[in-house]
Design a protein around this motif. Structure first.
Motif, PDB file in Angstrom:
ATOM      1  N   CYS A  60     -41.357 -64.607  19.344  1.00  0.00           N
ATOM      2  CA  CYS A  60     -41.221 -64.802  17.674  1.00  0.00           C
ATOM      3  C   CYS A  60     -39.316 -64.857  17.839  1.00  0.00           C
ATOM      4  O   CYS A  60     -38.897 -64.429  18.981  1.00  0.00           O
ATOM      5  CB  CYS A  60     -41.538 -63.894  16.626  1.00  0.00           C
ATOM      6  SG  CYS A  60     -41.292 -62.994  16.916  1.00  0.00           S
ATOM      7  N   ASP A  61     -39.006 -65.213  16.989  1.00  0.00           N
ATOM      8  CA  ASP A  61     -37.428 -64.814  16.434  1.00  0.00           C
ATOM      9  C   ASP A  61     -36.215 -63.718  16.334  1.00  0.00           C
ATOM     10  O   ASP A  61     -36.003 -63.337  17.478  1.00  0.00           O
ATOM     11  CB  ASP A  61     -36.943 -65.750  15.238  1.00  0.00           C
ATOM     12  CG  ASP A  61     -36.960 -67.290  15.148  1.00  0.00           C
ATOM     13  OD1 ASP A  61     -36.844 -67.971  16.183  1.00  0.00           O
ATOM     14  OD2 ASP A  61     -36.877 -67.729  14.088  1.00  0.00           O
ATOM     15  N   GLU A  62     -37.290 -62.433  15.734  1.00  0.00           N
ATOM     16  CA  GLU A  62     -37.000 -61.526  15.900  1.00  0.00           C
ATOM     17  C   GLU A  62     -36.964 -61.282  16.863  1.00  0.00           C
ATOM     18  O   GLU A  62     -35.409 -60.569  17.336  1.00  0.00           O
ATOM     19  CB  GLU A  62     -37.820 -60.580  14.604  1.00  0.00           C
ATOM     20  CG  GLU A  62     -37.072 -59.450  14.558  1.00  0.00           C
ATOM     21  CD  GLU A  62     -37.625 -58.144  14.064  1.00  0.00           C
ATOM     22  OE1 GLU A  62     -37.427 -56.766  14.434  1.00  0.00           O
ATOM     23  OE2 GLU A  62     -38.265 -59.164  13.440  1.00  0.00           O
ATOM     24  N   ILE A  63     -37.805 -61.141  18.080  1.00  0.00           N
ATOM     25  CA  ILE A  63     -38.140 -60.251  19.345  1.00  0.00           C
ATOM     26  C   ILE A  63     -36.643 -61.138  20.522  1.00  0.00           C
ATOM     27  O   ILE A  63     -35.734 -60.686  21.166  1.00  0.00           O
ATOM     28  CB  ILE A  63     -39.109 -60.642  20.006  1.00  0.00           C
ATOM     29  CG1 ILE A  63     -40.052 -59.806  19.327  1.00  0.00           C
ATOM     30  CG2 ILE A  63     -39.151 -60.392  21.851  1.00  0.00           C
ATOM     31  CD1 ILE A  63     -41.835 -59.608  19.560  1.00  0.00           C
ATOM     32  N   GLN A  64     -36.371 -62.278  20.244  1.00  0.00           N
ATOM     33  CA  GLN A  64     -35.331 -63.158  20.955  1.00  0.00           C
ATOM     34  C   GLN A  64     -34.423 -62.541  20.706  1.00  0.00           C
ATOM     35  O   GLN A  64     -33.388 -62.472  21.581  1.00  0.00           O
ATOM     36  CB  GLN A  64     -35.934 -65.021  20.990  1.00  0.00           C
ATOM     37  CG  GLN A  64     -36.974 -65.503  20.938  1.00  0.00           C
ATOM     38  CD  GLN A  64     -36.571 -66.445  22.157  1.00  0.00           C
ATOM     39  OE1 GLN A  64     -36.136 -67.036  22.332  1.00  0.00           O
ATOM     40  NE2 GLN A  64     -37.320 -67.013  20.604  1.00  0.00           N
ATOM     41  N   TRP A  65     -33.774 -62.842  19.468  1.00  0.00           N
ATOM     42  CA  TRP A  65     -32.492 -61.742  18.626  1.00  0.00           C
ATOM     43  C   TRP A  65     -32.356 -60.036  19.346  1.00  0.00           C
ATOM     44  O   TRP A  65     -30.986 -59.977  19.780  1.00  0.00           O
ATOM     45  CB  TRP A  65     -32.458 -61.837  17.735  1.00  0.00           C
ATOM     46  CG  TRP A  65     -31.098 -61.786  17.176  1.00  0.00           C
ATOM     47  CD1 TRP A  65     -30.014 -62.645  16.707  1.00  0.00           C
ATOM     48  CD2 TRP A  65     -31.069 -60.158  16.231  1.00  0.00           C
ATOM     49  NE1 TRP A  65     -29.679 -61.755  15.754  1.00  0.00           N
ATOM     50  CE2 TRP A  65     -29.765 -60.157  16.043  1.00  0.00           C
ATOM     51  CE3 TRP A  65     -31.519 -59.076  15.422  1.00  0.00           C
ATOM     52  CZ2 TRP A  65     -28.704 -59.367  15.567  1.00  0.00           C
ATOM     53  CZ3 TRP A  65     -31.462 -57.546  15.493  1.00  0.00           C
ATOM     54  CH2 TRP A  65     -29.882 -57.972  14.852  1.00  0.00           C
ATOM     55  N   ARG A  66     -33.436 -59.818  19.301  1.00  0.00           N
ATOM     56  CA  ARG A  66     -32.767 -58.514  20.205  1.00  0.00           C
ATOM     57  C   ARG A  66     -32.170 -58.381  21.377  1.00  0.00           C
ATOM     58  O   ARG A  66     -32.242 -56.934  21.875  1.00  0.00           O
ATOM     59  CB  ARG A  66     -34.091 -57.391  19.263  1.00  0.00           C
ATOM     60  CG  ARG A  66     -34.316 -57.173  17.483  1.00  0.00           C
ATOM     61  CD  ARG A  66     -34.699 -56.455  17.427  1.00  0.00           C
ATOM     62  NE  ARG A  66     -35.193 -55.707  16.086  1.00  0.00           N
ATOM     63  CZ  ARG A  66     -34.592 -55.917  15.308  1.00  0.00           C
ATOM     64  NH1 ARG A  66     -33.642 -55.162  15.507  1.00  0.00           N
ATOM     65  NH2 ARG A  66     -34.853 -55.679  13.883  1.00  0.00           N
ATOM     66  N   VAL A  67     -33.470 -58.848  22.033  1.00  0.00           N
ATOM     67  CA  VAL A  67     -33.090 -59.483  23.392  1.00  0.00           C
ATOM     68  C   VAL A  67     -32.033 -59.742  23.923  1.00  0.00           C
ATOM     69  O   VAL A  67     -31.231 -59.165  24.555  1.00  0.00           O
ATOM     70  CB  VAL A  67     -34.485 -59.808  23.908  1.00  0.00           C
ATOM     71  CG1 VAL A  67     -34.475 -60.494  25.289  1.00  0.00           C
ATOM     72  CG2 VAL A  67     -35.829 -59.578  23.860  1.00  0.00           C
ATOM     73  N   GLU A  68     -31.246 -61.118  22.897  1.00  0.00           N
ATOM     74  CA  GLU A  68     -29.984 -61.241  23.470  1.00  0.00           C
ATOM     75  C   GLU A  68     -29.198 -60.039  23.146  1.00  0.00           C
ATOM     76  O   GLU A  68     -28.028 -60.113  23.472  1.00  0.00           O
ATOM     77  CB  GLU A  68     -30.097 -62.168  21.793  1.00  0.00           C
ATOM     78  CG  GLU A  68     -28.590 -63.087  22.421  1.00  0.00           C
ATOM     79  CD  GLU A  68     -28.214 -64.711  21.718  1.00  0.00           C
ATOM     80  OE1 GLU A  68     -26.751 -64.386  21.121  1.00  0.00           O
ATOM     81  OE2 GLU A  68     -29.132 -64.675  21.097  1.00  0.00           O
ATOM     82  N   LYS A  69     -29.848 -59.453  21.866  1.00  0.00           N
ATOM     83  CA  LYS A  69     -28.837 -58.158  21.399  1.00  0.00           C
ATOM     84  C   LYS A  69     -28.480 -56.588  22.201  1.00  0.00           C
ATOM     85  O   LYS A  69     -27.829 -55.808  22.161  1.00  0.00           O
ATOM     86  CB  LYS A  69     -28.718 -57.778  19.937  1.00  0.00           C
ATOM     87  CG  LYS A  69     -28.540 -58.943  18.927  1.00  0.00           C
ATOM     88  CD  LYS A  69     -26.450 -59.082  18.336  1.00  0.00           C
ATOM     89  CE  LYS A  69     -27.040 -60.177  17.770  1.00  0.00           C
ATOM     90  NZ  LYS A  69     -25.151 -60.128  17.434  1.00  0.00           N
ATOM     91  N   LYS A  70     -28.865 -57.057  23.547  1.00  0.00           N
ATOM     92  CA  LYS A  70     -30.091 -55.983  23.717  1.00  0.00           C
ATOM     93  C   LYS A  70     -30.615 -54.712  23.812  1.00  0.00           C
ATOM     94  O   LYS A  70     -30.213 -53.522  23.650  1.00  0.00           O
ATOM     95  CB  LYS A  70     -28.648 -55.557  25.482  1.00  0.00           C
ATOM     96  CG  LYS A  70     -28.436 -56.514  25.797  1.00  0.00           C
ATOM     97  CD  LYS A  70     -26.661 -56.787  27.207  1.00  0.00           C
ATOM     98  CE  LYS A  70     -26.779 -57.610  27.468  1.00  0.00           C
ATOM     99  NZ  LYS A  70     -27.244 -58.044  28.843  1.00  0.00           N
ATOM    100  N   GLU A  71     -31.117 -55.311  22.415  1.00  0.00           N
ATOM    101  CA  GLU A  71     -31.317 -53.902  22.092  1.00  0.00           C
ATOM    102  C   GLU A  71     -32.927 -53.551  22.377  1.00  0.00           C
ATOM    103  O   GLU A  71     -33.326 -52.114  22.285  1.00  0.00           O
ATOM    104  CB  GLU A  71     -31.408 -53.581  19.938  1.00  0.00           C
ATOM    105  CG  GLU A  71     -30.787 -54.456  19.434  1.00  0.00           C
ATOM    106  CD  GLU A  71     -31.082 -54.463  18.317  1.00  0.00           C
ATOM    107  OE1 GLU A  71     -32.169 -54.094  17.553  1.00  0.00           O
ATOM    108  OE2 GLU A  71     -29.964 -54.591  17.412  1.00  0.00           O
ATOM    109  N   ILE A  72     -33.911 -54.331  22.985  1.00  0.00           N
ATOM    110  CA  ILE A  72     -34.886 -54.522  23.891  1.00  0.00           C
ATOM    111  C   ILE A  72     -34.666 -55.016  24.788  1.00  0.00           C
ATOM    112  O   ILE A  72     -34.245 -55.894  25.076  1.00  0.00           O
ATOM    113  CB  ILE A  72     -36.472 -54.953  22.644  1.00  0.00           C
ATOM    114  CG1 ILE A  72     -36.566 -56.290  22.439  1.00  0.00           C
ATOM    115  CG2 ILE A  72     -35.851 -53.982  21.909  1.00  0.00           C
ATOM    116  CD1 ILE A  72     -37.428 -56.857  21.188  1.00  0.00           C
TER     117      ILE A  72
END
Length: 648
Positions: A60-72
């Motif tokens: 989902c978009d949120e997971i991709q976004w957090r991976v890109e931000k290196k949060e997860i």
């Protein structure tokens, strides 16, 4: 044999509050639910690792976004691992479980695992076909996790769950300019799989009843706790470990010291050790957490916190008969904003002092005179700390409110400080309301205050209040007098002036004994009542005027009478101390009632207590009476008010 301890009833969850700081939480799934789990894990400062079939591009978009931000962190599994978990052959399952276990071992310090792709989630739009993990696949993952003692949650599959996620809410700050900054206060509720949607609704309903500043109140109390541990009259501790600053056990099951544990009065010449000073301040923090309105706690500033904790001259001046000098900077502002619109009512040229009783606690039990004094006449309110927030909320926003700073061991100093504030207000022409719990003259220092104000040229007007000594028992359906049961009533205090012990009356079958300000000394008082009166000051001794009470005498402890969280605990003198310890934390203010009136109106009632007073087997009859009353249990606990009180 009486049921001495509560019977456990299966079906509940063991609700914990995990602190997974820097520990790994492994999420299997990439749908919106996985994103929600990841967010809450990040707020708990965990390291979040996610993996799922289809790779990151299918997330989902949120997971991709957090991976890109290196949060997860996203981890791709070995080729074919997810597919192998879906195979049905016995040997295939063994190999698949083993392969997943090796993959799990490659992750560092996994604290929890959760599977979210057992749901069908419309938010996964990049799949040409919607993927939902089978029960067999989830079972193999569960087996690998349990082999490694890693707790697992599987969405929509309760039989595989070691834990569940409750409906949660984290309170934002209500302070201006905080931009919804979250606070440390979290709320969670679970229906244990019996109604998730209903649990969510109940969560909303509960949250809506709490003050908006509840989260800010928690933050301020946390800061106050730290200051209380770090700040002493002699030095400031630079190393928090020296003061023991850390996480607080929020549910100690009543194992800690009583909230109002007796503290000896200090004089200004006494010195304290660092440990004594810290304990004294922590006791103060505990008391304001219990007594002060949440809105009032939410408005605390650090300067005021430091001021409250300081070993000021005013705290101990009364011990040395020193004069007190007002300091406007020490004033506790109103719980309401002082800039709120509205003009105060006109004040007379000469100041007026009103000693007002607020009754047992419920706002509807204020007399009309007390209500008028608070809502229309007062230009300054000086309140005791026991007055409930619901009563204080009646005070108009423009009227300053000061709550007594009853630091443990400093009751006299706090009283002197209030008298000084009142006198300063009177000299300015204020209408000063001295607000007290219950009735102002029933252990309320009313007499001293009348004489104090008279000596300064002001005659106090007393507005009586309904005393909790009479009203409190009635909220537990206990009459203090009743034909056939109790013909007289004695009211006494559990603690004398400056913390000294008091003499209690001896046993009379036809008398009800009400003890105010005694719950924190319950064990000591019970020992006095039932101990042998040898005349030498031993157990009972000179602290009791008369014969000992039978150990099976009924007793009631009534806490927060007339308030929504009222609790009435009924037992015998023999069992009450252990019963109260098992009931958990205290709910001050509380009172004690001892005598046969406690059972008079319970169930079908018993109005024959005095009929057999001269019977030779009176003890056997009384023990049977008590056993029937308690129905084989060690105690009876009643929670809350009758629903009808919500209409008043």
């Amino acid at each position: 044999m009486a049921q001495k301890y509560p019977t456990p009833h299966p079906g509940a969850s063991l609700i914990l509050s995990f602190k997974p700081v820097s520990r790994t939480i492994f999420i299997i799934g990439s749908n919106a639910l996985a994103a929600s789990r990841a967010f809450y894990a990040l707020e708990a400062e965990a390291k979040v690792v996610i993996s799922a079939p289809g790779g990151l591009s299918a997330a989902c978009d949120e997971i991709q976004w957090r991976v890109e931000k290196k949060e997860i962190d996203w981890i791709d599994t070995p080729s074919g691992l997810w597919e192998s978990l879906e195979k049905s052959g016995k040997d295939d399952k063994i190999l698949a479980e083993r392969a997943f276990g090796h993959f799990l071992d490659s992750l560092s310090d996994v604290m929890l695992t959760c599977i979210t792709d057992t749901l069908i989630d419309a938010s996964i739009t990049r799949h040409t076909t919607t993927y939902r993990r089978s029960f067999e696949s989830a079972s193999l993952i569960a087996a690998a996790c349990r082999l490694r003692h890693i707790p697992l949650n599987v969405s929509d599959t309760p039989s595989l769950c070691d834990y569940t996620f409750p409906a949660v809410h984290r309170f934002p700050s209500a302070q201006a300019g905080a931009q919804s900054r979250p606070t440390s206060l979290q709320f969670a509720i679970t229906a244990n799989g019996k109604g998730c949607r209903l649990a969510t609704r109940i969560r909303r309903d509960i949250i809506s009843t709490l003050p908006k500043g509840a989260g800010d109140a928690v933050e301020n109390v946390g800061r106050l706790r730290s200051l209380a541990k770090l700040h002493t009259a002699e030095k400031v501790i630079l190393d928090p470990r020296e003061a023991g600053v850390g996480l607080e056990e929020e549910d100690a099951g009543g194992a800690g010291p009583p909230l109002n544990e007796p503290v000896s009065q200090r004089s200004s010449v006494q010195s304290e050790s660092l440990e004594e000073a810290t304990k004294r301040r922590m006791a103060w923090v505990a008391q304001i957490s219990e007594y002060w309105p949440i809105e009032r706690l939410a408005a605390l500033g650090e300067a005021e916190m430091l001021d409250m904790l300081a070993d000021s001259r005013a705290q101990h001046a009364v011990q040395e008969n020193e004069p007190l000098v007002s300091d406007a900077s020490r004033s506790i502002p109103s719980q309401h904003s002082l800039t709120s619109p509205g003009n105060p009512p006109p004040t007379p040229a000469q100041g007026q002092i009103l000693l007002v009783g607020s009754g047992p606690g419920h706002p509807s039990l204020l007399t009309r005179a007390a209500h008028t004094a608070l809502t229309s006449l007062a230009t300054l309110v000086l309140s005791d700390k026991l007055v409930p927030a619901e009563v204080l909320a009646l005070i108009p926003p423009h009227v300053p409110l000061h709550i007594a700073k009853k630091f443990p061991g400093n009751a006299d100093g706090a009283q002197n400080e209030l008298m000084d504030m009142a006198l300063e207000g009177l000299k300015k022409g204020e209408v000063v309301v001295r607000l007290k719990q219950g009735d102002p003259f029933l252990y309320g220092r009313g007499g001293e205050e009348v004489l104090f104000f008279r000596s300064h040229g002001y005659e106090a007007v007393t507005i009586p209040g309904i005393s909790s000594a009479l009203a409190g028992p009635l909220f537990g359906c206990i009459p203090v007098t009743q034909r056939g049961v109790a013909e007289s009533l004695t009211i006494c205090t559990g603690v004398g002036r400056a913390g000294r012990a008091v003499q209690l009356p001896g046993y009379e079958r036809s008398r009800t004994l009400v003890i105010l300000m005694g719950v924190a000394r319950l064990g000591e008082l019970v020992s006095v009542l039932v101990g042998q009166n040898d005349g030498d000051g031993g157990e009972g001794g000179r602290r009791r005027a008369g014969v000992a009470y039978p150990p099976y005498t009924p007793i009631a402890v009534i806490e927060r009478a007339s308030c929504p969280d009222q609790r009435v605990v009924l037992s015998t003198l023999d069992d009450i101390v252990g019963t109260m310890a098992r009931c958990g934390e205290q709910r001050p203010p509380g009172m004690i009632l001892v005598g046969w009136a406690a059972l008079a109106l319970e169930s079908e009632g018993d109005l024959t207590v005095l009929d057999g007073g001269g019977h030779e087997n009176v003890e056997a009859l009384d023990r049977h009476r008590v056993q029937k009353w308690l129905q084989g249990r060690g105690h009876i606990t009643k929670e809350g008010l009758a629903d009808m009180w919500s209409f008043f």
